[in-house]
Scaffold this active site. Structure first.
Site, PDB file in Angstrom:
ATOM      1  N   GLU A  80       1.417  -0.651  -5.002  1.00 24.99           N
ATOM      2  CA  GLU A  80       0.436   0.795  -5.183  1.00 24.99           C
ATOM      3  C   GLU A  80       1.129   1.924  -5.629  1.00 24.99           C
ATOM      4  OE1 GLU A  80      -3.268   3.175  -3.331  1.00 24.99           O
ATOM      5  OE2 GLU A  80      -1.695   2.580  -2.212  1.00 24.99           O
ATOM      6  N   ASP A  86       0.837  -1.371   0.086  1.00 25.04           N
ATOM      7  CA  ASP A  86      -0.034  -0.022   0.056  1.00 25.04           C
ATOM      8  C   ASP A  86       0.920   1.164  -0.058  1.00 25.04           C
ATOM      9  OD1 ASP A  86      -2.746   1.216   0.359  1.00 25.04           O
ATOM     10  OD2 ASP A  86      -1.925   1.947   2.283  1.00 25.04           O
TER      11      ASP A  86
END
Length: 483
Positions: free
Chosen positions: A269, A218
């Site tokens: 990401e 993330d």
């Protein structure tokens, strides 16, 4: 119509229609390939994922991606709503598991360590590999909720954060701000601190020892690369921007190395923007094709792929290094950018995306009971998502992707852009109607002459002299195999 746009190899032409020593041994099934498909079991708890593993496998998914499983901030008295509003009887927010308070397995929203192991055991039984969403970049908004074990591991609370870690980012294209500053109230962890790296990698290796076989990082673009400027605290301590070298197994930290690095699937990401070092990030891991997802959604909203640019991947990394999606949990949940698209539109986009040769497609599981008026549906963390992940069209293209392994891609569209065809060599094709209207069409194809029957709808198509002829229902897709 007899003239189509033909995309071959990215060019468009007009055609006439025609360290650690723990014993965790990889197996051949652990080796990532380019033909895999990921199910993002968003906000399903670990028990729910385990209970549905057989269905996940039978639906053609190679990976199942969990939500974050580390210890997290307990918000709104531990309520289990996906998203609660003022006056709701059930409180909670899905994003609390994105607010770490420690890096140990288990949190109240997703499940504990035993549940994680049981889920991984179930995955192994059915030949599915587990991707865990991990987030070393920040802690909870309330940094005082960080547990003493984490503070002690880095020699005190102040050592956990970058010098700029409490300074909000104002310019996301400034790499020093982007990689060391506070994002959305989340305090930025000093990921270059060797003590933190060791503590974090102990967590990662514990996940692997229990059965994890991949990781989604993330906010990866907020963790510095070797070429990025150094945080003042990092520079003062003589550290370097080496987190990605450690996290991907290129180097150890204090004698600890990533387990089985060559058998893991790792992607980040790295949301695209004008000053993101996509090529350098791609040296370490696969990357999210966020711009491509946006372009695909616009074509679906328009009901036409004409002039959409779908033949290009809109990314500087090689397409074999991309994780692709029609939508992600962020596009659905945060600004609801994609939440207005119907399930049928998402499905049409998925068939197109998954039939293609490159990228590694990820299917986001929307909440159970969700509608275009009620995005949260039954609004419960832990529940299985809606039935779209095993819709017959979705399953058909998941299996088509594997059957077409190694077959080169040719993509065709009608001039109106309503019908798109993805051919894989001369062995198969996926035909998708992007529009909400029935369409009779003729389109160029690489399929051999003959009659073809789609296995989901039983629709019959004809190929003659390089032209595929047929009728497509609104937002329907068809998978055709050459005999």
């Amino acid at each position: 119509m007899k003239i189509q746009n033909l995309f071959i190899g990215g060019a468009m032409v007009l055609v006439l229609a025609a360290g650690c020593k723990a014993k965790v041994e990889p197996t051949p099934a652990d080796t990532p390939t380019q033909d895999e498909v990921i199910l993002h079991a968003w906000s399903w708890n670990l028990d729910t994922i385990a209970a549905n593993m057989k269905l996940i496998a039978e639906s053609g998914y190679d990976f199942v991606q969990t939500s974050p499983v580390q210890t997290c901030y307990v918000g709104e008295d531990g309520g289990m709503a996906l998203f609660s509003r003022e006056g709701d009887s059930i409180k909670g927010k899905w994003y609390y598991y994105y607010q770490p308070t420690d890096w140990k397995i288990g949190n109240y929203e997703i499940g504990d360590r035993d549940a994680f192991k049981a889920m991984c055991d179930s995955a192994r039984k059915y030949g599915v590999r587990v991707i865990v969403d991990v987030l070393p970049n920040h802690t909870a908004v309330d940094d005082k909720a960080v547990l003493p074990s984490l503070d002690n591991a880095v020699g005190g609370h102040e050592n956990l954060f970058h010098a700029n870690g409490f300074t909000p980012i104002t310019d996301y294209n400034d790499r020093l701000q982007c990689t060391t500053g506070e994002m959305g109230g989340l305090k930025d962890v000093n990921t270059e601190n060797p003590d933190f790296q060791h503590y974090y990698m102990t967590y990662v290796n514990d996940l692997i020892s229990l059965g994890a076989r991949g990781f989604r990082y993330d906010t990866a673009k907020h963790i510095g690369l070797p070429s990025d400027p150094l945080d003042p605290k990092t520079e003062a301590n003589g550290w370097t921007n080496d987190f990605w070298d450690v996290a991907t197994g290129r180097k150890d930290v204090k004698g600890l190395s990533l387990l089985m690095p060559d058998s893991l699937f790792i992607y980040g990401e790295v949301l695209q923007d004008k000053n993101v070092k996509e090529t350098e990030y791609a040296e370490y891991m696969d990357l999210t094709a966020s711009a491509y997802g946006h372009i695909l959604r616009k074509a679906l909203e328009k009901g036409s792929a004409a002039d959409a640019g779908l033949e290009e991947w809109h990314h500087s990394a090689d397409p074999s290094k991309l994780v692709t999606w029609v939508e992600s949990h962020d596009t659905y949940c945060n600004a609801h950018e994609s939440a207005g698209l119907s399930d049928e539109q998402i499905r049409a986009g998925w068939v197109f995306l998954t039939a293609r040769q490159n990228g590694r497609p990820l299917f986001y599981s929307r909440p159970a009971g969700s509608t275009r008026e009620n995005y949260w549906g039954s609004n419960r963390i832990g529940a299985r998502g809606n039935d779209e992940f095993f819709n017959p069209e979705v399953v058909a293209v998941n299996k088509f992707r594997k059957a077409m392994s190694g077959q080169a891609e040719n993509t065709f569209t009608t001039l109106s852009g309503e019908i798109v065809e993805v051919c894989r060599g001369n062995r198969g094709a996926a035909v998708i109607n992007f529009s909400a209207e029935p369409v009779d069409f003729e389109i160029a194809t690489t399929l051999p002459d003959g009659k073809y029957t789609d296995g989901v709808h039983g629709s019959v198509f004809t190929v003659s002299d390089g032209t595929l002829t047929g009728s497509a229902a609104p937002l329907a897709s068809y998978i055709l195999y050459a005999k």
